[in-house]
Scaffold this motif. Sequence first.
Motif, PDB file in Angstrom:
ATOM      1  N   ALA A 199       0.841  -1.196   0.000  1.00 56.62           N
ATOM      2  CA  ALA A 199       0.000   0.000   0.000  1.00 56.62           C
ATOM      3  C   ALA A 199       0.876   1.245   0.000  1.00 56.62           C
ATOM      4  O   ALA A 199       2.046   1.196   0.382  1.00 56.62           O
ATOM      5  CB  ALA A 199      -0.924   0.005   1.222  1.00 56.62           C
ATOM      6  N   GLY A 200       0.306   2.362  -0.417  1.00 61.22           N
ATOM      7  CA  GLY A 200       1.087   3.583  -0.427  1.00 61.22           C
ATOM      8  C   GLY A 200       0.260   4.843  -0.541  1.00 61.22           C
ATOM      9  O   GLY A 200      -0.954   4.799  -0.743  1.00 61.22           O
ATOM     10  N   LYS A 201       0.965   5.954  -0.404  1.00 62.48           N
ATOM     11  CA  LYS A 201       0.334   7.264  -0.398  1.00 62.48           C
ATOM     12  C   LYS A 201       1.399   8.326  -0.643  1.00 62.48           C
ATOM     13  O   LYS A 201       2.563   8.133  -0.281  1.00 62.48           O
ATOM     14  CB  LYS A 201      -0.338   7.486   0.967  1.00 62.48           C
ATOM     15  N   SER A 202       1.009   9.457  -1.242  1.00 67.01           N
ATOM     16  CA  SER A 202       1.956  10.537  -1.508  1.00 67.01           C
ATOM     17  C   SER A 202       2.558  11.084  -0.226  1.00 67.01           C
ATOM     18  O   SER A 202       1.906  11.152   0.807  1.00 67.01           O
ATOM     19  CB  SER A 202       1.254  11.690  -2.248  1.00 67.01           C
ATOM     20  N   THR A 203       3.814  11.455  -0.320  1.00 67.35           N
ATOM     21  CA  THR A 203       4.494  12.052   0.820  1.00 67.35           C
ATOM     22  C   THR A 203       5.528  13.042   0.314  1.00 67.35           C
ATOM     23  O   THR A 203       5.613  13.315  -0.884  1.00 67.35           O
ATOM     24  CB  THR A 203       5.147  10.962   1.697  1.00 67.35           C
ATOM     25  N   GLN A 204       6.310  13.567   1.224  1.00 66.52           N
ATOM     26  CA  GLN A 204       7.415  14.451   0.882  1.00 66.52           C
ATOM     27  C   GLN A 204       8.684  13.892   1.503  1.00 66.52           C
ATOM     28  O   GLN A 204       8.637  13.229   2.537  1.00 66.52           O
ATOM     29  CB  GLN A 204       7.154  15.870   1.393  1.00 66.52           C
ATOM     30  N   HIS A 205       9.805  14.144   0.846  1.00 66.04           N
ATOM     31  CA  HIS A 205      11.077  13.660   1.377  1.00 66.04           C
ATOM     32  C   HIS A 205      12.159  14.691   1.080  1.00 66.04           C
ATOM     33  O   HIS A 205      12.245  15.186  -0.053  1.00 66.04           O
ATOM     34  CB  HIS A 205      11.444  12.312   0.745  1.00 66.04           C
ATOM     35  N   PRO A 206      12.981  15.012   2.071  1.00 67.93           N
ATOM     36  CA  PRO A 206      14.007  16.042   1.856  1.00 67.93           C
ATOM     37  C   PRO A 206      15.020  15.667   0.786  1.00 67.93           C
ATOM     38  O   PRO A 206      15.653  16.546   0.184  1.00 67.93           O
ATOM     39  CB  PRO A 206      14.677  16.169   3.235  1.00 67.93           C
ATOM     40  N   GLY A 207      15.165  14.370   0.521  1.00 71.61           N
ATOM     41  CA  GLY A 207      16.122  13.947  -0.486  1.00 71.61           C
ATOM     42  C   GLY A 207      15.607  14.022  -1.908  1.00 71.61           C
ATOM     43  O   GLY A 207      16.369  13.762  -2.848  1.00 71.61           O
ATOM     44  N   MET A 208      14.339  14.381  -2.104  1.00 68.96           N
ATOM     45  CA  MET A 208      13.792  14.455  -3.461  1.00 68.96           C
ATOM     46  C   MET A 208      12.790  15.596  -3.570  1.00 68.96           C
ATOM     47  O   MET A 208      11.573  15.403  -3.583  1.00 68.96           O
ATOM     48  CB  MET A 208      13.130  13.128  -3.839  1.00 68.96           C
ATOM     49  N   PRO A 209      13.279  16.850  -3.669  1.00 67.93           N
ATOM     50  CA  PRO A 209      12.371  17.979  -3.905  1.00 67.93           C
ATOM     51  C   PRO A 209      11.824  17.910  -5.330  1.00 67.93           C
ATOM     52  O   PRO A 209      12.257  17.075  -6.134  1.00 67.93           O
ATOM     53  CB  PRO A 209      13.276  19.196  -3.707  1.00 67.93           C
ATOM     54  N   GLU A 210      10.891  18.776  -5.649  1.00 66.53           N
ATOM     55  CA  GLU A 210      10.322  18.785  -7.000  1.00 66.53           C
ATOM     56  C   GLU A 210      11.407  19.075  -8.031  1.00 66.53           C
ATOM     57  O   GLU A 210      12.289  19.900  -7.818  1.00 66.53           O
ATOM     58  CB  GLU A 210       9.196  19.823  -7.095  1.00 66.53           C
TER      59      GLU A 210
END
Length: 286
Positions: A199-210
């Motif tokens: 399962a999964g869901k959108s998140t944010q990660h400091p190692g991969m900005p837009e």
Amino acid sequence: MLPATFKLCAGISYRHTRNMTGLRKNALAAIHHELNRRAGPGSGNWINQVRRRSSFLSSRIEEAEEYSPEEVTYVRQGESALQEAISILGEQEGWTVETVASNGDRVLSKVVAGVGKVFKLEVVVDQPLETLYGELVGNMEQMGDWNPNVKQVKILQKIGADTMVTHEVSGDTPGNVVGPRDFVSVRCAKRRGSTCFLAGKSTQHPGMPEQKGVVRAENGPTCIVLKPDAADPNQTKFTWLLSIDLKGWIPKTIINRVLSQTQVDFANHLRQRMASNVSLEMAPAC
């Protein structure tokens, strides 16, 4: 494209980030409540099996006291995605058939309050569950090698045995109808009894900005469910719940067509990959 990305899950208190026992109790209570509410005469058999296995509802977080607040947040997001996906898949009413392939593969859809339109792929793959699980989870970063709808899958961070954060870049669609998209996702992989979940869901990660020139899309909840076919344990029932916001100005009719076709294509590419693996294993050594 095989996104498994999702919105950040709010509501985790500082007290819970320091007290994993409190976190697990809250998560377990929420999932128990949702399963009890959803499961009934019309629920699928796999939901009832999940309810019978209380161990499924625990996170299996080893050495939890060493987890950082950021890691605890990702774990909770993954569990939230799993809970939400179970809730949607447990609803038997309201699904509309989008497409049925000649081999019986089919995609259904429905509109879910608070989520939007979701798609559900239902297929049977002529491979044992263990083999499929190993390919989809153990070899996740190799997906771009065999699925033209995916350019890259990269694991950014692993948290314990069940949770990871990934970055996915989609491939080009025919005629470039939908331009490049990327996704940052938290994924929750669970294996309980005869059923496996991703399962999964959108998140944010400091190692991969837009990324410049690439649209950051969102989706979630998503979930792949693998169960041995009752008629043949060497075959696997494969269900893929997909919910996605591609962002940008794309007509809904095009989005619906692209997403449903992407799911059908994925099943075909997966079968080809597994057949290729079998051929390599059977080839005589030089």
